[in-house]
Design a protein around this motif. Structure first.
Motif, PDB file in Angstrom:
ATOM      1  N   ILE A   1      37.803  42.591  33.570  1.00  0.00           N
ATOM      2  CA  ILE A   1      36.942  41.582  34.206  1.00  0.00           C
ATOM      3  C   ILE A   1      37.776  40.387  34.654  1.00  0.00           C
ATOM      4  O   ILE A   1      37.603  39.880  35.772  1.00  0.00           O
ATOM      5  N   ILE A   2      38.705  39.932  33.813  1.00  0.00           N
ATOM      6  CA  ILE A   2      39.573  38.811  34.191  1.00  0.00           C
ATOM      7  C   ILE A   2      40.428  39.191  35.396  1.00  0.00           C
ATOM      8  O   ILE A   2      40.614  38.390  36.317  1.00  0.00           O
ATOM      9  N   LEU A   3      40.935  40.418  35.408  1.00  0.00           N
ATOM     10  CA  LEU A   3      41.723  40.885  36.544  1.00  0.00           C
ATOM     11  C   LEU A   3      40.888  40.875  37.823  1.00  0.00           C
ATOM     12  O   LEU A   3      41.363  40.444  38.882  1.00  0.00           O
ATOM     13  N   LEU A   4      39.651  41.315  37.739  1.00  0.00           N
ATOM     14  CA  LEU A   4      38.765  41.300  38.906  1.00  0.00           C
ATOM     15  C   LEU A   4      38.476  39.873  39.368  1.00  0.00           C
ATOM     16  O   LEU A   4      38.424  39.607  40.576  1.00  0.00           O
ATOM     17  N   ILE A   5      38.278  38.940  38.437  1.00  0.00           N
ATOM     18  CA  ILE A   5      38.034  37.542  38.805  1.00  0.00           C
ATOM     19  C   ILE A   5      39.242  36.972  39.545  1.00  0.00           C
ATOM     20  O   ILE A   5      39.100  36.269  40.557  1.00  0.00           O
ATOM     21  N   ILE A   6      40.443  37.278  39.069  1.00  0.00           N
ATOM     22  CA  ILE A   6      41.657  36.798  39.727  1.00  0.00           C
ATOM     23  C   ILE A   6      41.769  37.376  41.132  1.00  0.00           C
ATOM     24  O   ILE A   6      42.082  36.664  42.095  1.00  0.00           O
ATOM     25  N   ILE A   7      41.486  38.662  41.275  1.00  0.00           N
ATOM     26  CA  ILE A   7      41.587  39.317  42.578  1.00  0.00           C
ATOM     27  C   ILE A   7      40.563  38.740  43.550  1.00  0.00           C
ATOM     28  O   ILE A   7      40.895  38.368  44.685  1.00  0.00           O
ATOM     29  N   ILE A   8      39.327  38.643  43.114  1.00  0.00           N
ATOM     30  CA  ILE A   8      38.265  38.130  43.983  1.00  0.00           C
ATOM     31  C   ILE A   8      38.538  36.666  44.331  1.00  0.00           C
ATOM     32  O   ILE A   8      38.389  36.259  45.490  1.00  0.00           O
ATOM     33  N   GLY A   9      38.978  35.880  43.346  1.00  0.00           N
ATOM     34  CA  GLY A   9      39.305  34.481  43.608  1.00  0.00           C
ATOM     35  C   GLY A   9      40.425  34.335  44.618  1.00  0.00           C
ATOM     36  O   GLY A   9      40.401  33.444  45.479  1.00  0.00           O
ATOM     37  N   GLY A  10      41.423  35.216  44.548  1.00  0.00           N
ATOM     38  CA  GLY A  10      42.514  35.182  45.516  1.00  0.00           C
ATOM     39  C   GLY A  10      42.048  35.483  46.919  1.00  0.00           C
ATOM     40  O   GLY A  10      42.443  34.797  47.876  1.00  0.00           O
ATOM     41  N   PHE A  11      41.194  36.484  47.060  1.00  0.00           N
ATOM     42  CA  PHE A  11      40.687  36.805  48.389  1.00  0.00           C
ATOM     43  C   PHE A  11      39.779  35.702  48.924  1.00  0.00           C
ATOM     44  O   PHE A  11      39.784  35.403  50.125  1.00  0.00           O
ATOM     45  N   VAL A  12      38.998  35.078  48.061  1.00  0.00           N
ATOM     46  CA  VAL A  12      38.146  33.960  48.483  1.00  0.00           C
ATOM     47  C   VAL A  12      39.012  32.805  48.978  1.00  0.00           C
ATOM     48  O   VAL A  12      38.739  32.189  50.011  1.00  0.00           O
TER      49      VAL A  12
END
Length: 146
Positions: free
Chosen positions: A61-72
């Motif tokens: 979940i933390i990895l997904l948050i980092i990925i999504i935050g980067g794309f945002v």
């Protein structure tokens, strides 16, 4: 390896709590970490497995948050004075020295060292060869995609 990881865990916890790190409190937290893991897995194996699964889920979940935050951020959907621009002159200030290349390769190898830990747990699984053939590529592929 577990001992050194627990000492580093102690350092990270103390740093996050803004407590001065010294050898005693760092190692005390490391010992508490190892002792807790030992007791949980020794006295209540099912709860230990549940805890492992929970922590693994939290990591993903933390990895997904980092990925999504980067794309945002790359999409410009953040309210910052300066928009992130990480890809312009991405290699500025780097060198092509042999030391840098070797260090980079070592860091890549080190990032996959956890895969060797699977061998420690395989003695407790049913049909370990089949399990490793399925779970290994799925885990590496999933993390690589993320």
């Amino acid at each position: 390896m577990l001992g050194s990881n627990s000492v580093v865990f102690g350092e990270y916890i103390l740093t996050a709590a803004r407590v001065d790190v010294n050898r005693f409190n760092q190692r005390a937290i490391g010992i508490a970490c190892i002792t807790s893991a030992f007791l949980i897995h020794g006295l209540a194996l099912k709860w230990g497995l549940r805890l492992q699964n929970l922590l693994g889920t939290i990591k993903v979940i933390i990895l997904l948050i980092i990925i999504i935050g980067g794309f945002v951020a790359l999409g410009g959907h953040v309210k910052l004075d300066e928009k992130p621009d990480n890809f312009t002159n991405a290699f500025q200030g780097t060198t092509g020295s042999a030391y840098g290349v070797v260090t980079a390769l070592y860091n890549v190898i080190w990032s996959y060292i956890g895969y060797s830990n699977a061998n420690y747990a395989l003695s407790e699984t049913k049909n370990p060869a089949r399990t490793l053939k399925i779970a290994g590529p799925l885990a590496l592929g999933g993390v690589a995609v993320l």
